[in-house]
Design a protein around this motif. Structure first.
Motif, mmCIF file in Angstrom:
data_model
loop_
_atom_site.group_PDB
_atom_site.id
_atom_site.type_symbol
_atom_site.label_atom_id
_atom_site.label_comp_id
_atom_site.label_asym_id
_atom_site.label_seq_id
_atom_site.Cartn_x
_atom_site.Cartn_y
_atom_site.Cartn_z
ATOM 1 N N ILE A 114 0.836 -1.247 -0.054
ATOM 2 C CA ILE A 114 0.116 -0.053 -0.165
ATOM 3 C C ILE A 114 0.980 1.297 0.171
ATOM 4 O O ILE A 114 0.732 2.299 -0.905
ATOM 5 N N VAL A 115 1.846 1.335 0.958
ATOM 6 C CA VAL A 115 2.673 2.377 1.015
ATOM 7 C C VAL A 115 3.387 2.698 -0.365
ATOM 8 O O VAL A 115 3.388 3.900 -0.877
ATOM 9 N N ARG A 116 4.192 1.810 -0.958
ATOM 10 C CA ARG A 116 4.908 1.788 -1.991
ATOM 11 C C ARG A 116 4.077 2.400 -3.168
ATOM 12 O O ARG A 116 4.412 3.210 -3.943
ATOM 13 N N ARG A 117 2.981 1.442 -3.614
ATOM 14 C CA ARG A 117 2.191 1.794 -4.627
ATOM 15 C C ARG A 117 1.648 2.985 -4.537
ATOM 16 O O ARG A 117 1.661 3.810 -5.707
ATOM 17 N N GLU A 118 0.855 3.329 -3.495
ATOM 18 C CA GLU A 118 0.127 4.634 -3.323
ATOM 19 C C GLU A 118 1.246 5.959 -3.272
ATOM 20 O O GLU A 118 0.793 7.004 -4.104
ATOM 21 N N GLY A 119 2.680 5.597 -2.968
ATOM 22 C CA GLY A 119 3.377 6.692 -2.967
ATOM 23 C C GLY A 119 3.937 6.895 -4.501
ATOM 24 O O GLY A 119 4.185 8.127 -4.608
ATOM 25 N N PHE A 120 4.103 5.797 -5.068
ATOM 26 C CA PHE A 120 4.309 5.964 -6.547
ATOM 27 C C PHE A 120 3.093 6.788 -7.041
ATOM 28 O O PHE A 120 3.676 7.813 -7.954
ATOM 29 N N GLU A 140 6.798 -11.473 -4.913
ATOM 30 C CA GLU A 140 7.967 -11.931 -5.420
ATOM 31 C C GLU A 140 8.991 -12.550 -4.210
ATOM 32 O O GLU A 140 7.913 -13.132 -3.266
ATOM 33 N N ARG A 141 9.935 -13.165 -4.404
ATOM 34 C CA ARG A 141 10.497 -13.970 -3.497
ATOM 35 C C ARG A 141 10.943 -13.298 -1.862
ATOM 36 O O ARG A 141 10.600 -13.884 -0.956
ATOM 37 N N THR A 142 10.976 -12.093 -2.024
ATOM 38 C CA THR A 142 10.718 -11.163 -0.953
ATOM 39 C C THR A 142 10.134 -9.834 -1.287
ATOM 40 O O THR A 142 10.370 -9.282 -2.282
ATOM 41 N N GLY A 143 9.103 -9.556 -0.776
ATOM 42 C CA GLY A 143 8.178 -8.275 -0.977
ATOM 43 C C GLY A 143 7.284 -8.567 -2.113
ATOM 44 O O GLY A 143 7.046 -9.735 -2.669
ATOM 45 N N TRP A 144 6.885 -7.458 -2.925
ATOM 46 C CA TRP A 144 5.899 -7.467 -4.050
ATOM 47 C C TRP A 144 6.433 -6.536 -4.983
ATOM 48 O O TRP A 144 7.382 -5.622 -4.799
ATOM 49 N N SER A 145 5.889 -6.762 -6.102
ATOM 50 C CA SER A 145 6.182 -5.751 -7.366
ATOM 51 C C SER A 145 4.544 -5.260 -7.859
ATOM 52 O O SER A 145 3.749 -6.272 -7.839
ATOM 53 N N PHE A 146 4.695 -4.189 -8.359
ATOM 54 C CA PHE A 146 3.532 -3.614 -8.986
ATOM 55 C C PHE A 146 3.673 -3.169 -10.609
ATOM 56 O O PHE A 146 4.884 -2.648 -10.641
ATOM 57 N N HIS A 202 9.394 -2.416 -7.374
ATOM 58 C CA HIS A 202 9.402 -3.420 -6.138
ATOM 59 C C HIS A 202 9.001 -2.634 -5.069
ATOM 60 O O HIS A 202 9.184 -1.507 -4.734
ATOM 61 N N THR A 203 8.631 -3.445 -3.926
ATOM 62 C CA THR A 203 8.196 -2.581 -2.634
ATOM 63 C C THR A 203 9.309 -2.138 -1.852
ATOM 64 O O THR A 203 9.406 -1.336 -0.953
ATOM 65 N N LEU A 227 13.369 -8.596 -12.627
ATOM 66 C CA LEU A 227 14.537 -8.132 -13.074
ATOM 67 C C LEU A 227 15.171 -7.008 -12.784
ATOM 68 O O LEU A 227 14.395 -5.831 -13.191
ATOM 69 N N GLU A 228 16.018 -6.623 -11.812
ATOM 70 C CA GLU A 228 16.394 -5.279 -11.242
ATOM 71 C C GLU A 228 16.881 -4.517 -12.532
ATOM 72 O O GLU A 228 17.745 -5.273 -13.361
#
Length: 230
Positions: free
Chosen positions: A53-59, A98-104, A120-121, A134-135
């Motif tokens: 929520i924080v990362r996606r809404e921040g984006f 993802e293996r750690t965290g999430w991506s959107f 990525h979060t 893939l970074e």
């Protein structure tokens, strides 16, 4: 605050780039991440976690509606071309564990592409080419800094042949890479583990991991000079 209202953290080059080419357009209606349910790695439907929520809404708050046309100087055969591509910084519906965290997902470059554009979060910008995250850059500001450099180099001459896309660029070996970057200064604000820049007053080199699921990811290069000499 939106990046066009407060470009804090960006270099003078990136700020000038955004002032010259960027616009902010209305974003389409969407369901806030707070009210989304998402599938975790086991396939269960769960409430969107706080980090997502924080990362996606921040984006969305920082970059939503951002548009700009990015110029790139590329060589196709023996001819130099300036390619113009539109970038949209609007969210898509896709959310991935993802293996750690999430991506959107978000729109990214408006071109037919074999990859999907993600954040990525943990803040990294990356892509998916059918497999894992893939970074590409450590953050979205790093991406914008790289775009500002590409735009600044649009009047320079590419000194290596190769495809203009980062998922199909010409690979390079270690000795040639060392020769290309010799005498150049790193550009840390546009660089990260998977995408690095070196520049001088006369030459510029971008070295990056190709946007592909191949392991290890091959190294690609883009290089330019002000006068066309290597």
């Amino acid at each position: 605050m939106h990046v066009l209202d407060d470009p804090d953290g960006l270099s003078p080059r990136a700020r000038a780039f955004l002032r010259r080419v960027a616009v902010r357009e209305p974003t389409p209606p969407r369901l806030l991440t707070d009210f989304r349910t998402v599938r975790d790695r086991s396939g269960r439907l769960v409430a969107a976690p706080v980090e997502l929520i924080v990362r996606r809404e921040g984006f969305a708050d920082r970059y939503g509606g951002l548009r700009y046309d990015l110029r790139r100087s590329v060589r196709v055969g023996d001819e130099r071309h300036v390619v113009l591509r539109r970038w949209h910084f609007d969210l898509l519906d896709g959310i991935h564990p993802e293996r750690t965290g999430w991506s959107f997902g978000w729109y990214g470059e408006r071109v037919s592409s074999p990859v999907r554009y993600l954040v990525h979060t943990d803040g990294r910008f990356g892509v998916r080419a059918g497999g894992p995250f893939l970074e590409v850059c450590p953050s979205v500001p790093h991406l914008i800094e790289g775009h500002a450099l590409l735009d600044e180099l649009a009047d320079w001459v590419p000194v290596r042949p190769g495809a203009p896309e980062p998922w199909a660029a010409t690979a390079i070996g270690g000795p040639e890479l060392a020769r290309l970057v010799d005498g150049l200064s790193p550009v840390p604000e546009a660089s990260g583990p998977a995408d690095r820049w070196w520049c001088s007053e006369e030459r510029a080199v971008r070295v990056f991991r190709l946007w592909t699921d191949a392991r290890p990811r091959p190294i690609g290069v883009m290089a330019w000079s002000r006068d066309g000499r290597r």
